[in-house]
Write a protein that holds these residues in place. Structure first.
Motif, PDB file in Angstrom:
ATOM      1  N   THR A   1       0.693  -1.123   0.003  1.00 57.75           N
ATOM      2  CA  THR A   1      -0.005   0.050   0.086  1.00 57.75           C
ATOM      3  C   THR A   1       0.870   1.201  -0.030  1.00 57.75           C
ATOM      4  O   THR A   1       2.011   1.215   0.484  1.00 57.75           O
ATOM      5  CB  THR A   1      -0.847  -0.054   1.148  1.00 57.75           C
ATOM      6  OG1 THR A   1      -0.148  -0.143   2.359  1.00 57.75           O
ATOM      7  CG2 THR A   1      -1.847  -1.216   1.011  1.00 57.75           C
ATOM      8  N   PRO A   2       0.404   2.378  -0.596  1.00 58.98           N
ATOM      9  CA  PRO A   2       1.314   3.555  -0.621  1.00 58.98           C
ATOM     10  C   PRO A   2       1.548   4.108   0.858  1.00 58.98           C
ATOM     11  O   PRO A   2       0.548   4.055   1.520  1.00 58.98           O
ATOM     12  CB  PRO A   2       0.380   4.494  -1.473  1.00 58.98           C
ATOM     13  CG  PRO A   2      -0.841   3.823  -1.912  1.00 58.98           C
ATOM     14  CD  PRO A   2      -0.953   2.644  -1.026  1.00 58.98           C
TER      15      PRO A   2
ATOM     16  N   LEU B   1       1.718   7.173   1.532  1.00 61.99           N
ATOM     17  CA  LEU B   1       0.805   8.304   1.943  1.00 61.99           C
ATOM     18  C   LEU B   1      -0.542   7.758   2.635  1.00 61.99           C
ATOM     19  O   LEU B   1      -0.983   8.516   3.366  1.00 61.99           O
ATOM     20  CB  LEU B   1       0.526   9.014   0.485  1.00 61.99           C
ATOM     21  CG  LEU B   1      -0.101  10.287   0.426  1.00 61.99           C
ATOM     22  CD1 LEU B   1       0.590  11.250   1.366  1.00 61.99           C
ATOM     23  CD2 LEU B   1      -0.706  10.768  -0.733  1.00 61.99           C
ATOM     24  N   LEU B   2      -0.954   6.956   2.077  1.00 65.26           N
ATOM     25  CA  LEU B   2      -2.324   6.169   2.634  1.00 65.26           C
ATOM     26  C   LEU B   2      -2.082   5.718   4.257  1.00 65.26           C
ATOM     27  O   LEU B   2      -2.818   6.015   4.797  1.00 65.26           O
ATOM     28  CB  LEU B   2      -2.768   4.961   1.665  1.00 65.26           C
ATOM     29  CG  LEU B   2      -4.270   4.379   1.937  1.00 65.26           C
ATOM     30  CD1 LEU B   2      -4.961   5.497   1.235  1.00 65.26           C
ATOM     31  CD2 LEU B   2      -4.314   2.900   1.370  1.00 65.26           C
TER      32      LEU B   2
ATOM     33  N   LYS C   1       1.886   2.551  -6.449  1.00 67.72           N
ATOM     34  CA  LYS C   1       1.826   3.237  -5.176  1.00 67.72           C
ATOM     35  C   LYS C   1       2.074   4.527  -5.245  1.00 67.72           C
ATOM     36  O   LYS C   1       1.647   5.403  -5.003  1.00 67.72           O
ATOM     37  CB  LYS C   1       2.874   2.518  -4.579  1.00 67.72           C
ATOM     38  CG  LYS C   1       2.293   1.194  -3.802  1.00 67.72           C
ATOM     39  CD  LYS C   1       3.232   0.637  -2.834  1.00 67.72           C
ATOM     40  CE  LYS C   1       4.208  -0.096  -3.530  1.00 67.72           C
ATOM     41  NZ  LYS C   1       5.666  -0.347  -2.743  1.00 67.72           N
TER      42      LYS C   1
ATOM     43  N   ALA D   1      -0.421   7.513  -5.852  1.00 66.40           N
ATOM     44  CA  ALA D   1      -0.874   8.284  -4.400  1.00 66.40           C
ATOM     45  C   ALA D   1      -0.338   9.563  -4.479  1.00 66.40           C
ATOM     46  O   ALA D   1      -1.068  10.210  -3.976  1.00 66.40           O
ATOM     47  CB  ALA D   1      -0.823   7.328  -3.415  1.00 66.40           C
TER      48      ALA D   1
ATOM     49  N   THR E   1      -6.358   7.525  -3.593  1.00 67.08           N
ATOM     50  CA  THR E   1      -6.099   8.039  -2.374  1.00 67.08           C
ATOM     51  C   THR E   1      -6.778   9.428  -2.085  1.00 67.08           C
ATOM     52  O   THR E   1      -7.411   9.570  -0.866  1.00 67.08           O
ATOM     53  CB  THR E   1      -4.489   8.389  -2.167  1.00 67.08           C
ATOM     54  OG1 THR E   1      -3.891   7.267  -2.447  1.00 67.08           O
ATOM     55  CG2 THR E   1      -4.144   8.869  -0.876  1.00 67.08           C
TER      56      THR E   1
ATOM     57  N   PHE F   1      -9.813   4.435   4.886  1.00 69.83           N
ATOM     58  CA  PHE F   1      -8.658   4.264   4.690  1.00 69.83           C
ATOM     59  C   PHE F   1      -8.194   2.751   4.393  1.00 69.83           C
ATOM     60  O   PHE F   1      -7.185   2.175   3.602  1.00 69.83           O
ATOM     61  CB  PHE F   1      -7.848   4.906   5.650  1.00 69.83           C
ATOM     62  CG  PHE F   1      -7.580   6.351   5.344  1.00 69.83           C
ATOM     63  CD1 PHE F   1      -7.065   6.752   4.035  1.00 69.83           C
ATOM     64  CD2 PHE F   1      -7.897   7.323   6.583  1.00 69.83           C
ATOM     65  CE1 PHE F   1      -6.951   8.269   3.949  1.00 69.83           C
ATOM     66  CE2 PHE F   1      -7.556   8.648   6.189  1.00 69.83           C
ATOM     67  CZ  PHE F   1      -7.052   9.178   4.827  1.00 69.83           C
TER      68      PHE F   1
ATOM     69  N   GLY G   1      -6.854   0.795   1.286  1.00 71.20           N
ATOM     70  CA  GLY G   1      -5.758   0.080   1.543  1.00 71.20           C
ATOM     71  C   GLY G   1      -5.872  -1.534   0.991  1.00 71.20           C
ATOM     72  O   GLY G   1      -5.040  -2.027   0.328  1.00 71.20           O
TER      73      GLY G   1
ATOM     74  N   TYR H   1      -5.773  -1.176  -2.689  1.00 71.12           N
ATOM     75  CA  TYR H   1      -4.228  -1.301  -3.021  1.00 71.12           C
ATOM     76  C   TYR H   1      -3.708  -2.676  -3.027  1.00 71.12           C
ATOM     77  O   TYR H   1      -2.922  -3.138  -3.871  1.00 71.12           O
ATOM     78  CB  TYR H   1      -3.437  -0.168  -2.561  1.00 71.12           C
ATOM     79  CG  TYR H   1      -3.470   1.179  -2.894  1.00 71.12           C
ATOM     80  CD1 TYR H   1      -3.130   1.554  -4.213  1.00 71.12           C
ATOM     81  CD2 TYR H   1      -4.141   2.216  -2.067  1.00 71.12           C
ATOM     82  CE1 TYR H   1      -3.174   2.935  -4.541  1.00 71.12           C
ATOM     83  CE2 TYR H   1      -4.178   3.407  -2.462  1.00 71.12           C
ATOM     84  CZ  TYR H   1      -3.750   3.865  -3.998  1.00 71.12           C
ATOM     85  OH  TYR H   1      -3.937   5.034  -4.140  1.00 71.12           O
ATOM     86  N   LEU H   2      -3.622  -3.191  -2.019  1.00 71.18           N
ATOM     87  CA  LEU H   2      -3.201  -4.506  -1.614  1.00 71.18           C
ATOM     88  C   LEU H   2      -3.759  -5.491  -2.794  1.00 71.18           C
ATOM     89  O   LEU H   2      -2.913  -6.180  -3.114  1.00 71.18           O
ATOM     90  CB  LEU H   2      -3.564  -4.923  -0.209  1.00 71.18           C
ATOM     91  CG  LEU H   2      -2.723  -5.892   0.394  1.00 71.18           C
ATOM     92  CD1 LEU H   2      -1.145  -5.310   0.616  1.00 71.18           C
ATOM     93  CD2 LEU H   2      -3.276  -6.461   1.624  1.00 71.18           C
TER      94      LEU H   2
ATOM     95  N   THR I   1      -1.746  -4.887  -5.812  1.00 70.86           N
ATOM     96  CA  THR I   1      -0.356  -5.410  -5.910  1.00 70.86           C
ATOM     97  C   THR I   1      -0.217  -6.743  -5.958  1.00 70.86           C
ATOM     98  O   THR I   1       0.593  -7.609  -6.547  1.00 70.86           O
ATOM     99  CB  THR I   1       0.390  -4.701  -4.608  1.00 70.86           C
ATOM    100  OG1 THR I   1      -0.483  -5.052  -3.575  1.00 70.86           O
ATOM    101  CG2 THR I   1       0.739  -3.449  -4.930  1.00 70.86           C
TER     102      THR I   1
END
Lengths: 282, 252
Positions: free
Chosen positions: A114-115, A117-118, B184, B187, B198, B215, B219, B222-223, B226
């Motif tokens: 995850t980034p 920033l997040l 990533k 973001a 984001t 959030f 997450g 995003y996960l 990836t």
């Protein structure tokens, strides 16, 4: 933001004499095309210095110095604390029992997936909105600190470094030859002594080049803390831009500052590498 | 339908309501942001590959000036935070474009966020890709290239038929890493006000005060991205390595 996590084999570090190093550097620079390029770069720098607007520098010098200092200690402290977390994380994944290895692995995957920033915003806005709801936190000694932004920035940066470096250390611990550990056991060393005297030093040797690159990446991540109101060097430059409407000059200056910090990190890690590989044969 | 679950876990119903795909839920916004993130990441990765290929070839076969300029590019881009590069390239790019347009007698334009994002992140990716591809090309067995040359292949055929296929498996781990960085790094565009995942998340969280819900949801998105792309890259790598022997391939 991670460099490839494979650890390169230990490159021999030449025992460079200062004179030799200087001479080879001289020879590197003294090539006709390079001299022309350097002269060109100097010309552009002088031209930029003469024609661009730099009058804001004296007014913001104090603030910039404070910001620079804040960037540096956030970087140093988060790397130090993060590395202290990364060693157990790597060890748990490389040799730990399953109930330790699985959470360590999950932690590294989530942080790396995850980034930053997040993560930063989750910690700052999430925890920041959660804490005031508990009276015992508001009455505790820590509350004056928890009301500021930098503890959240430090926490997020530390966890991020720990996640990436935990993965690096996992590879490094795994890459230490088994015979070394067996030799330690044959000498009757305790498990902790093997870790402290044999396993960790050799893993560190192998991880150092990667850690250097990762630390530069960590430096590149520090300006994100400006988004949660920590006044680092990046935040100061943004303020100059907002106050004076000068766009390029502060940004260029900022780029030069970060280039210098990156050079410093590279230098420190080169010295560390030289120190920690001195017992190795080339 | 889900009532039994809602009674079992208090608070789940509000969470489901917040994340619902239709307004007043914010799930749709999050997914739109995720799509924008993926778009930019894919564009930047593609641009990075093109830049990286030329950069790597330039570093390996170029003249001394080309090589020096390319190392300035890779060194600067890899040492300066992406955030600053994004701002510099965004402002400078818009300025230069508008100056050029004005010189040609056209009206100035507003640069679209997607295009600017792709351009900026692509420039950053190009520097990293240059190093990844250079390493991979250097690791290709010299004998293979000489054999190709002995067959009378021109430089383009040689690259297409020999160098490229044999360097690809060596480059894939690095490229997969770069793709993860690209997803990533999107973001960061939140900071310059581009509505990717984001920023959408922050807006949703800010207006509902449900910070953890949004959030954590972002997450998870995003996960998922990836992890799925890690799988895909692993599959591609296995495919390109299928002709190779086990772990002891190549020269000792």
């Amino acid at each position: 933001m991670s460099a490839p996590t494979n650890i390169p084999p230990n490159a021999p570090v030449p025992a460079a004499l200062p004179g030799n190093a200087l001479r080879s550097l001289w020879r590197e620079v003294m090539q006709p095309h390079r001299l022309v390029l350097i002269a060109l770069a100097l010309g552009i720098a002088v031209y930029a210095g003469m024609t661009m607007r730099w009058h804001w520098i004296p007014r913001y010098a104090d603030l910039a110095l404070q910001g620079f200092w804040r960037t540096l200690w956030l970087l140093a402290l988060s790397c130090l604390l993060g590395f202290m977390l990364a060693v157990p994380l790597g060890l748990a994944q490389a040799a730990g029992p399953r109930f330790l290895a699985a959470p360590a692995r999950a932690f590294c995957t989530v942080i790396r997936g995850t980034p930053l920033l997040l993560q930063l915003w989750l910690i700052y806005f999430g925890l920041g909105s959660l804490f005031p709801q508990f009276p015992w936190i508001r009455e505790s000694e820590l509350w004056p600190y928890l009301r500021q932004a930098w503890p959240y920035a430090l926490l997020a940066l530390t966890l991020s470094y720990a996640g990436y470096e935990g993965e690096v250390m996992r590879g490094a611990f795994r890459s230490v030859p088994h015979g070394q550990l067996e030799a330690g056991r044959a000498f009757g060393l305790s498990r902790f002594a093997i870790l402290r005297r044999i396993w960790l030093p050799q893993a560190l040797q192998r991880a150092l080049p990667t850690l250097g690159g990762e630390t530069v990446l960590q430096m590149k991540a520090t300006p994100l803390v400006a988004t949660i109101t920590v006044i680092d060097i990046y935040a100061v430059a943004s303020r100059v831009r907002q106050d004076t409407f000068i766009i390029y000059e502060p940004l260029l200056m900022l780029a030069v500052v970060y280039l210098m910090i990156a050079g410093l990190i590279t230098l420190v890690f080169r010295l560390l590498e030289r120190r920690y590989t001195r017992g190795m044969t080339a | 339908m889900l009532d039994w679950l809602y009674t079992l876990v208090p608070g789940l119903e509000t969470t489901a309501g917040l994340l619902s795909l239709h307004p007043p839920g914010w799930g749709g916004n999050l997914l739109r942001g995720a799509l924008a993130s993926l778009q930019i990441a894919a564009g930047a990765f593609g641009m990075g590959l093109v830049l990286g290929t030329f950069g790597a070839l330039g570093k390996l076969n170029g003249g001394p000036v080309t090589r020096d300029l390319l190392s300035v590019y890779t060194t600067v881009v890899r040492a300066v935070p992406e955030l600053i590069l994004i701002l510099i390239i965004y402002y400078a790019g818009t300025d230069l474009l508008n100056q050029a347009l004005r010189a040609m007698g056209q009206r100035p334009v507003e640069v679209s966020g997607v295009a600017a994002g792709i351009f900026v992140l692509g420039t950053v990716q190009g520097a990293y890709a240059t190093e990844v591809l250079r390493g991979a090309i250097q690791a290709v067995d010299k004998g293979q290239i000489e054999a190709g040359r002995a067959y009378g292949m021109g430089p383009i055929t040689l690259f297409r038929r020999v160098t490229f296929p044999s360097m690809l498996p060596l480059a894939l781990p690095g490229l997969s890493n770069l793709w993860l960085i690209a997803t990533k790094d999107t973001a960061l565009l939140a900071i310059v006000g581009f509505s990717e995942l984001t920023l959408e998340t922050r807006q949703a969280a800010g207006s509902t005060r449900a910070f953890f819900t949004f959030f954590l949801a972002a997450g998870a998105i995003y996960l998922t991205m990836t992890l799925v792309s890690g799988r895909v890259f692993g599959w591609i790598e296995a495919r390109y390595r299928r002709g190779e022997a086990g772990p002891t391939r190549g020269h000792p």
